[in-house]
Design a protein around this motif. Structure first.
Motif: not given
Length: 66
Positions: A31-36, A42-61
């Motif tokens: 997941m796109p995140a930055h350690k400070v 997090f930037q919501a736009s980066e996370v939203d793009a990651w989710v839309r790209g299937g980054g949070a999908a469950v395997a086999g879903e």
């Protein structure tokens, strides 16, 4: 105007998941995140793009219907 940085609590609320899920996604699903210092930010736009790209999908879903 630049996008604000969100905390783990903020991004968990944004996605409707727990903070534990957010931390698991950072380590297991790149997941796109930055350690400070000790905090993850997090930037919501980066996370939203990651989710839309299937980054949070469950395997086999199934993806969205065509």
């Amino acid at each position: 105007m630049s996008e604000p940085w969100l905390s783990a609590d903020d991004i968990a609320n944004h996605l409707g998941v727990t903070k534990d899920t957010v931390y698991a996604w950072i380590s297991d699903k790149a997941m796109p995140a930055h350690k400070v210092g000790r905090l993850w930010k997090f930037q919501a736009s980066e996370v939203d793009a990651w989710v839309r790209g299937g980054g949070a999908a469950v395997a086999g879903e199934a993806g969205p219907p065509d």
